[in-house]
Design an enzyme around this catalytic site. Structure first.
Site, PDB file in Angstrom:
ATOM      1  N   GLU A 146      31.855  -2.505  95.633  1.00  0.00           N
ATOM      2  CA  GLU A 146      32.719  -2.882  94.517  1.00  0.00           C
ATOM      3  C   GLU A 146      32.637  -4.385  94.233  1.00  0.00           C
ATOM      4  O   GLU A 146      32.544  -4.798  93.086  1.00  0.00           O
ATOM      5  CB  GLU A 146      34.165  -2.489  94.878  1.00  0.00           C
ATOM      6  CG  GLU A 146      35.192  -2.839  93.840  1.00  0.00           C
ATOM      7  CD  GLU A 146      35.099  -1.970  92.603  1.00  0.00           C
ATOM      8  OE1 GLU A 146      34.936  -0.751  92.775  1.00  0.00           O
ATOM      9  OE2 GLU A 146      35.183  -2.513  91.488  1.00  0.00           O
ATOM     10  N   ASP A 147      32.675  -5.179  95.291  1.00  0.00           N
ATOM     11  CA  ASP A 147      32.864  -6.618  95.096  1.00  0.00           C
ATOM     12  C   ASP A 147      31.633  -7.484  95.340  1.00  0.00           C
ATOM     13  O   ASP A 147      31.702  -8.694  95.201  1.00  0.00           O
ATOM     14  CB  ASP A 147      33.987  -7.127  96.028  1.00  0.00           C
ATOM     15  CG  ASP A 147      35.332  -6.517  95.662  1.00  0.00           C
ATOM     16  OD1 ASP A 147      35.446  -6.016  94.538  1.00  0.00           O
ATOM     17  OD2 ASP A 147      36.245  -6.545  96.499  1.00  0.00           O
TER      18      ASP A 147
END
Ligand code: MN
Length: 737
Positions: free
Chosen positions: A98-99
């Site tokens: 996600e990051d």
């Protein structure tokens, strides 16, 4: 979070490198796991930690801590619950995709398929905006979550992630706090509850309550804090009394006293509109014993000592809650007239009450691969079994049942709205589900950010963005790509409208051309005269007549002759020239409505009428004419609205076939199937599916064969059925819908 370095440092490598961020927290984690599972190889976990620490390097949380502290803390939460290694690795890696620039493929390469699948699941959940102001959507989101998450560990990680986020919520803005707290109570705590994870649910609720309603939280905790010394003293006294009584009766038991949590006190006060001191179960005892028999025995002991409050005895052992929770509950009037609640359960029930489905992913020594899928399925099946036995099927159960066996997929709009579609549905179905304009002008679709072909079949959890272009119209090929009747009907509707417009244009032009040929000026003919002629052809408007001309139903010459009788009549031999009749789909011609040509006709699914059998038409709202067999039981129910009944007849145009489902009840003997199928073979009828099984109702020696066959008409079906009946050992044939 307290860390215990004493045990951790012994395990750390002796290299002289700089410590990674969060290393102390990691070592504490290893130490914690080692304590209860000394033999487990934790190298894969260390690898996940080092991987995540490297990927999140230079990222910080709002609190200023290095980012890796978050995944580490989430992993701690799951390690406290004894989760297996895959679950812990997933927790460690849960924000990497996600990051950071890491992809699922990177994870798969480094950590294998199982971890990659779980991380992918967590990432997908993270992309959804689960909180929507539309209350009713919360239910479908929960439903979808359960459906899409094939591996419950994804949810476990997500819940632990949420717990840690709530614990560190003070660093966020008030608005974010409220939103996250609200989402927790709307979505996450109900999920934890459904999965029977009492402990996680309580923690989520208590943390969220603090931020959602700080005033009530402060008020309740203050009041409870004031009363705490009194309450604790009271609980201790009652507890030792119960312990003595149980021991005297020879019931082995562990007795715990507890004060109700602020959030559940708050709920109760609000629900029952009562002040704090009237909450009966503010104080509670929990008796954990060894057997079901002793649970009831303990209940007897309690009721002998104190008077039970009528209506407060609940037997969740005999009738477990939908999430498998079992216990006996009672409230009694204790010493000095103070009420308190008693919960009685076995150790096993206690474990299920606290951990729920998570209990199945606990690490067990000497077991490799932890839980095979069959066991997970078995667990879910068990839930379904319970439901059958219960008088009042719980909400979770019905949801779960739907999800396990549903033919639906749940996809999302980019703004998080859930769209439920049949399995195999395409982006076109999705577009029409949003709005018919979106469907009609759809030129493409993006799924999870990538362009996909329109024939793509949607999967659970797909986020679908429809690309539209004003003025675009659906094409006929779309009919082969859609699964929903809504999309199919809308597409047909537009195609028909377009064809009709074309036909009107062609019809009008051909009449004008013909008129010019004979020196007739259509513009000089009075509108009323035109309409009268149209009426003679059974058309209410001139447009309808033009359309009929365009479709080639009449010739322009015929019509012109009526309009201007001085023009020569068409010769008898002159056949009407069809002016490019628009193509029609075969299914449109199976049945025709008497006297009307372009009405959409659909063979009804309930009775599947076959050619030759008496049929009736029923005008549906927006779906054309539904054709039922005259014998169909639904017809009797529908036809009371006489004005919607319409005469239909079998069209002669096409050699099409009809599917018929049959149940053949027969003797279970060798050669039976062979003889049945050879009947169909002789009749030149196709078999689409066939399944034979022993007939449970009639017992040994009987079989029931279910088949779907294709026949051309009712006569052929009757020939097939009677030939089958003549086979020796065939008892009965039933046509089913
Ligand atoms: Mn996270």
């Amino acid at each position: 979070m307290s860390t215990n370095l004493a045990e951790g440092t012994a395990e750390s490598p002796a290299s002289a490198r700089l410590p990674l961020p969060g290393e102390e927290l990691y070592l504490a984690l290893e130490a914690k796991i080692r304590e209860l599972r000394p033999k487990e190889d934790l190298a894969p976990l260390r690898k996940a930690y080092e991987f995540a620490a490297a990927r999140h390097a230079n990222q910080a949380r709002r609190s200023g801590e290095p980012y890796i502290v978050h995944p580490l803390s989430v992993t701690h939460i799951l390690a406290d619950r004894q989760m297996d290694l895959v679950c812990l690795q997933t927790a460690m890696l849960h924000d990497v995709v996600e990051d950071t620039t890491t992809t699922i493929d990177d994870i798969r390469r480094e950590f294998g398929e199982e971890v990659a699948r779980c991380v992918d699941g967590v990432t997908k959940l993270g992309k959804l905006d689960l909180y929507s102001p539309e209350e009713r959507q919360a239910e479908s989101v929960r439903k979808m979550l359960l459906a899409m998450v094939s591996d419950i560990r994804v949810i476990l990680v997500k819940l632990a992630d949420r717990i840690h986020n709530l614990r560190t919520l003070s660093h966020l803005s008030r608005e974010r706090q409220e939103r996250i707290a609200h989402e927790t109570l709307e979505i996450y705590s109900p999920i934890a509850n459904r999965l029977g994870m009492g402990k996680i649910r309580v923690e989520l609720e208590e943390l969220a309550f603090r931020y959602l309603d700080p005033d009530s939280y402060a008020e309740i905790t203050q009041e409870m804090e004031l009363k705490r010394p009194v309450n604790e003293e009271y609980l201790n006294r009652v507890r030792s009394e119960v312990e003595e009584n149980l021991a005297r009766e020879g019931i082995p038991a562990r007795v715990e006293g507890r004060v109700k949590r602020p959030y559940s006190v708050h709920q109760k006060m609000r629900r029952q509109k009562i002040p704090l001191d009237q909450v009966y179960d503010l104080l509670a005892l929990r008796i954990v014993t060894d057997s079901v028999k002793n649970c009831y025995a303990a209940l007897g002991v309690i009721h002998t000592e104190w008077h039970p409050i009528p209506g407060r005895i609940k037997d969740f052992i005999a009738i477990p809650r939908p999430n498998l929770y079992q216990s006996l509950h009672t409230s009694v009037i204790g010493p000095e007239g103070h009420p308190f609640e008693v919960q009685i359960r076995t150790e096993e029930m206690h474990r299920i009450a606290e951990e729920g489905i998570a209990a199945h992913w606990k690490y067990k020594e000497g077991r490799k691969g932890y839980l095979p899928d069959e066991q997970q399925i078995a667990w879910l099946r068990q839930l379904v079994e319970w439901q059958r036995e219960m008088r009042d099927p719980g909400e979770f159960m019905s949801t779960l049942k739907v999800d396990l066996y549903s033919e639906e997929v749940y996809a999302f709009t980019p703004r998080g709205k859930v769209i439920a579609l049949p399995r195999g549905a395409s982006p076109i179905d999705f577009a029409y589900a949003i709005h018919s304009d979106v469907g009609n002008t759809c030129v493409g679709a993006k799924v999870n950010g990538r362009i996909v072909p329109l024939r793509y079949s949607l999967k659970n959890g797909d986020v679908v963005e429809i690309l539209t272009q004003a003025g675009h119209l659906p094409s006929k090929d779309w009919l082969g790509l859609v699964k929903t009747s809504r999309a199919r009907n809308k597409i047909k509707h537009v195609i028909k409208a377009v064809e009709r417009a074309k036909a009107i244009e062609i019809g009008e032009k051909s009449l004008e051309k013909e008129a010019r040929r004979f020196g007739v000026y259509l513009s000089r003919i009075h509108r009323n005269d035109l309409e009268q002629i149209a009426a003679e052809y059974g058309c209410s408007k001139m447009e309808d007549l033009y359309a009929a001309l365009g479709y080639g139903k009449y010739s322009a010459r015929q019509v012109l002759q009526k309009l201007a009788p001085e023009t020569p009549a068409p010769e008898e031999t002159e056949a009407p020239k069809p002016q490019q009749p628009p193509e029609r789909r075969e299914e449109d011609y199976v049945v025709t409505v008497k006297g009307v040509n372009d009405i959409m006709v659909v063979l009804s699914r309930c009775c599947n009428p076959i050619r030759g059998e008496p049929i009736v038409g029923y005008i549906t709202r927006g779906k054309g004419v539904a054709v039922h067999a005259a014998t169909c039981p639904n017809v009797q129910n529908l036809m009371y609205e006489v004005e919607r009944k319409i005469d239909v007849e079998w069209a002669r145009k096409f050699e099409e076939t009809f599917s018929v489902r049959l149940m053949v009840y027969a003797e279970d003997r060798p050669g039976m199937l062979n003889e049945l199928t050879s009947v169909l073979f002789k009749e030149n009828s196709n078999i689409r599916s066939l399944e034979a099984k022993p007939d449970g109702k009639r017992g040994g020696g009987s079989a029931v064969i279910e088949m779907t066959v294709e026949v051309r008409d009712q006569k052929q079906y009757q020939r097939v059925a009677s030939a089958m009946r003549r086979i020796s050992g065939v008892r009965d044939i039933e046509r089913i819908s």
